[in-house]
Design a protein around this motif. Structure first.
Motif, PDB file in Angstrom:
ATOM      1  N   ASP A  97       0.846  -1.183   0.000  1.00  0.00           N
ATOM      2  CA  ASP A  97       0.000   0.000   0.000  1.00  0.00           C
ATOM      3  C   ASP A  97       0.883   1.235   0.000  1.00  0.00           C
ATOM      4  N   SER A  98       0.576   2.168  -0.871  1.00  0.00           N
ATOM      5  CA  SER A  98       1.472   3.310  -1.043  1.00  0.00           C
ATOM      6  C   SER A  98       0.763   4.434  -1.778  1.00  0.00           C
ATOM      7  N   VAL A  99       1.434   5.567  -1.819  1.00  0.00           N
ATOM      8  CA  VAL A  99       1.045   6.661  -2.696  1.00  0.00           C
ATOM      9  C   VAL A  99       1.935   6.567  -3.938  1.00  0.00           C
ATOM     10  N   VAL A 100       1.303   6.560  -5.113  1.00  0.00           N
ATOM     11  CA  VAL A 100       2.032   6.357  -6.366  1.00  0.00           C
ATOM     12  C   VAL A 100       1.966   7.630  -7.214  1.00  0.00           C
ATOM     13  N   PHE A 101       3.122   8.171  -7.524  1.00  0.00           N
ATOM     14  CA  PHE A 101       3.254   9.282  -8.468  1.00  0.00           C
ATOM     15  C   PHE A 101       3.495   8.691  -9.853  1.00  0.00           C
ATOM     16  N   VAL A 102       2.801   9.181 -10.858  1.00  0.00           N
ATOM     17  CA  VAL A 102       3.108   8.804 -12.239  1.00  0.00           C
ATOM     18  C   VAL A 102       3.511  10.082 -12.964  1.00  0.00           C
ATOM     19  N   HIS A 103       4.737  10.099 -13.473  1.00  0.00           N
ATOM     20  CA  HIS A 103       5.290  11.341 -14.016  1.00  0.00           C
ATOM     21  C   HIS A 103       5.901  11.112 -15.386  1.00  0.00           C
ATOM     22  N   GLY A 126      -7.211  10.741  -2.101  1.00  0.00           N
ATOM     23  CA  GLY A 126      -6.948   9.553  -2.903  1.00  0.00           C
ATOM     24  C   GLY A 126      -6.388   9.840  -4.274  1.00  0.00           C
ATOM     25  N   SER A 127      -6.474  11.122  -4.713  1.00  0.00           N
ATOM     26  CA  SER A 127      -5.946  11.475  -6.033  1.00  0.00           C
ATOM     27  C   SER A 127      -5.481  12.920  -6.048  1.00  0.00           C
ATOM     28  N   ALA A 128      -4.598  13.228  -6.991  1.00  0.00           N
ATOM     29  CA  ALA A 128      -4.122  14.601  -7.183  1.00  0.00           C
ATOM     30  C   ALA A 128      -3.582  14.729  -8.592  1.00  0.00           C
ATOM     31  N   VAL A 129      -4.165  15.631  -9.367  1.00  0.00           N
ATOM     32  CA  VAL A 129      -3.732  15.865 -10.745  1.00  0.00           C
ATOM     33  C   VAL A 129      -3.451  17.355 -10.909  1.00  0.00           C
ATOM     34  N   PRO A 130      -2.195  17.743 -11.209  1.00  0.00           N
ATOM     35  CA  PRO A 130      -1.874  19.160 -11.373  1.00  0.00           C
ATOM     36  C   PRO A 130      -2.379  19.701 -12.706  1.00  0.00           C
ATOM     37  N   LEU A 156      -5.353  22.746 -18.399  1.00  0.00           N
ATOM     38  CA  LEU A 156      -4.355  21.926 -19.074  1.00  0.00           C
ATOM     39  C   LEU A 156      -3.694  21.006 -18.047  1.00  0.00           C
ATOM     40  N   VAL A 157      -3.647  19.734 -18.365  1.00  0.00           N
ATOM     41  CA  VAL A 157      -3.231  18.723 -17.401  1.00  0.00           C
ATOM     42  C   VAL A 157      -1.721  18.478 -17.462  1.00  0.00           C
ATOM     43  N   GLN A 158      -1.118  18.348 -16.287  1.00  0.00           N
ATOM     44  CA  GLN A 158       0.299  18.048 -16.165  1.00  0.00           C
ATOM     45  C   GLN A 158       0.495  16.719 -15.422  1.00  0.00           C
ATOM     46  N   THR A 159       1.731  16.421 -15.123  1.00  0.00           N
ATOM     47  CA  THR A 159       2.081  15.341 -14.201  1.00  0.00           C
ATOM     48  C   THR A 159       3.045  15.933 -13.180  1.00  0.00           C
ATOM     49  N   PRO A 160       3.209  15.300 -12.012  1.00  0.00           N
ATOM     50  CA  PRO A 160       2.809  13.940 -11.664  1.00  0.00           C
ATOM     51  C   PRO A 160       1.327  13.826 -11.331  1.00  0.00           C
ATOM     52  N   GLN A 161       0.733  12.748 -11.797  1.00  0.00           N
ATOM     53  CA  GLN A 161      -0.620  12.401 -11.376  1.00  0.00           C
ATOM     54  C   GLN A 161      -0.473  11.372 -10.260  1.00  0.00           C
ATOM     55  N   VAL A 162      -1.122  11.634  -9.145  1.00  0.00           N
ATOM     56  CA  VAL A 162      -0.805  10.911  -7.911  1.00  0.00           C
ATOM     57  C   VAL A 162      -2.063  10.255  -7.351  1.00  0.00           C
ATOM     58  N   PHE A 163      -1.926   8.984  -6.955  1.00  0.00           N
ATOM     59  CA  PHE A 163      -3.068   8.218  -6.464  1.00  0.00           C
ATOM     60  C   PHE A 163      -2.624   7.256  -5.368  1.00  0.00           C
ATOM     61  N   HIS A 164      -3.573   6.916  -4.503  1.00  0.00           N
ATOM     62  CA  HIS A 164      -3.317   5.818  -3.588  1.00  0.00           C
ATOM     63  C   HIS A 164      -3.297   4.528  -4.397  1.00  0.00           C
ATOM     64  N   SER A 165      -2.392   3.637  -4.049  1.00  0.00           N
ATOM     65  CA  SER A 165      -2.262   2.394  -4.814  1.00  0.00           C
ATOM     66  C   SER A 165      -3.545   1.571  -4.809  1.00  0.00           C
ATOM     67  N   LYS A 166      -4.354   1.686  -3.744  1.00  0.00           N
ATOM     68  CA  LYS A 166      -5.604   0.938  -3.683  1.00  0.00           C
ATOM     69  C   LYS A 166      -6.601   1.423  -4.739  1.00  0.00           C
ATOM     70  N   ILE A 167      -6.375   2.623  -5.274  1.00  0.00           N
ATOM     71  CA  ILE A 167      -7.197   3.150  -6.359  1.00  0.00           C
ATOM     72  C   ILE A 167      -6.572   2.839  -7.711  1.00  0.00           C
ATOM     73  N   LEU A 168      -5.291   3.142  -7.842  1.00  0.00           N
ATOM     74  CA  LEU A 168      -4.649   3.095  -9.156  1.00  0.00           C
ATOM     75  C   LEU A 168      -4.453   1.672  -9.671  1.00  0.00           C
ATOM     76  N   ILE A 169      -4.016   0.777  -8.825  1.00  0.00           N
ATOM     77  CA  ILE A 169      -3.751  -0.593  -9.293  1.00  0.00           C
ATOM     78  C   ILE A 169      -5.027  -1.284  -9.779  1.00  0.00           C
ATOM     79  N   PRO A 170      -6.126  -1.261  -9.030  1.00  0.00           N
ATOM     80  CA  PRO A 170      -7.357  -1.871  -9.559  1.00  0.00           C
ATOM     81  C   PRO A 170      -7.865  -1.176 -10.826  1.00  0.00           C
ATOM     82  N   ALA A 171      -7.698   0.144 -10.903  1.00  0.00           N
ATOM     83  CA  ALA A 171      -8.164   0.873 -12.089  1.00  0.00           C
ATOM     84  C   ALA A 171      -7.466   0.377 -13.347  1.00  0.00           C
ATOM     85  N   PHE A 172      -6.204   0.017 -13.215  1.00  0.00           N
ATOM     86  CA  PHE A 172      -5.446  -0.421 -14.387  1.00  0.00           C
ATOM     87  C   PHE A 172      -5.683  -1.886 -14.743  1.00  0.00           C
ATOM     88  N   GLN A 173      -6.641  -2.503 -14.071  1.00  0.00           N
ATOM     89  CA  GLN A 173      -7.037  -3.864 -14.459  1.00  0.00           C
ATOM     90  C   GLN A 173      -8.184  -3.852 -15.466  1.00  0.00           C
TER      91      GLN A 173
END
Length: 223
Positions: A97-103, A126-130, A156-173
């Protein structure tokens, strides 16, 4: 909470016209990718970097790590045929379980302040999008032609897009769709809302040769 930064640098950089992908081009005598990695590692000492690279350039990525960084804090994985698959490959290395930055690796002017503000929002919601406001007039293509849109409602959307892993990992399934241009669109398709954070004008994405000139000037001014 554990922190991971998935730095996505899986593109070929065809618009740059160089012999190597843009993430490996030199900016003030160091690879573009160096700056993104450095800022994340310096911002949080407990953060691990997952570097997603084209399979044919993983050795070059390892050379950058060996030259500049603590190799124990960085892991490399190969990218996929799409950003979605590249991020999914990176997520497979998130082990708790973690906070995941995607950049985007080529947003090399990312600041520690923006990273911290995104982290704070993600731990709260649970999420943050700059995002940054559009400075230009906007027109939307329609079936009958085009029409003006209120630019005050456009971000206009930038990165890092940041999510709790409990959100991001299931979403990518879920199954891939063409509309998945970033992590926020995947999480929204999973049925969750996105929290926005004020981005930074200097957090530019290097896609064309002129962007290298702008980035170099901004690095000099910020030195």
């Amino acid at each position: 909470m554990k922190k991971y930064a998935i730095i996505v640098a899986g593109g070929s950089g065809s618009r740059m016209g160089g012999s190597v992908p843009k993430q490996f081009m030199l900016l003030k005598d160091k690879p573009v990718l160096y700056y993104s990695i450095k800022t994340f590692l310096e911002t949080y000492i407990d953060l691990q970097v997952i570097l997603v690279l084209p399979v044919e350039y993983t050795d070059m990525g390892q050379e950058i790590i060996d030259a500049y960084f603590d190799k124990d804090r960085i892991r490399i994985t190969a990218g996929g045929d799409s950003r979605f698959q590249s991020v999914k490959n990176g997520l497979s290395l998130v082990e708790e379980d973690s906070v995941v930055f995607v950049h985007d690796g080529v947003r090399c002017l990312i600041s520690s302040d923006l990273i911290r503000r995104c982290y704070a929002m993600a731990t709260e919601t649970g999420s943050a999008v700059p995002v940054v406001p559009s400075k230009d007039s906007i027109r939307v293509l329609t079936e009958d032609g085009n029409e003006a849109a209120d630019r005050n409602t456009i971000m206009l959307v930038q990165t890092p897009q940041v999510f709790h892993s409990k959100i991001l990992i299931p979403a990518f399934q879920i199954d891939y769709k063409d509309k998945f241009t970033d992590e926020a669109t995947v999480v929204e398709a999973f049925g969750l809302k996105i929290s926005l954070v004020e981005g930074e004008e200097r957090n530019i994405k290097i896609t064309k040769p002129v962007d290298m000139l702008v980035a170099e000037k901004l690095l000099v001014e910020g030195a």
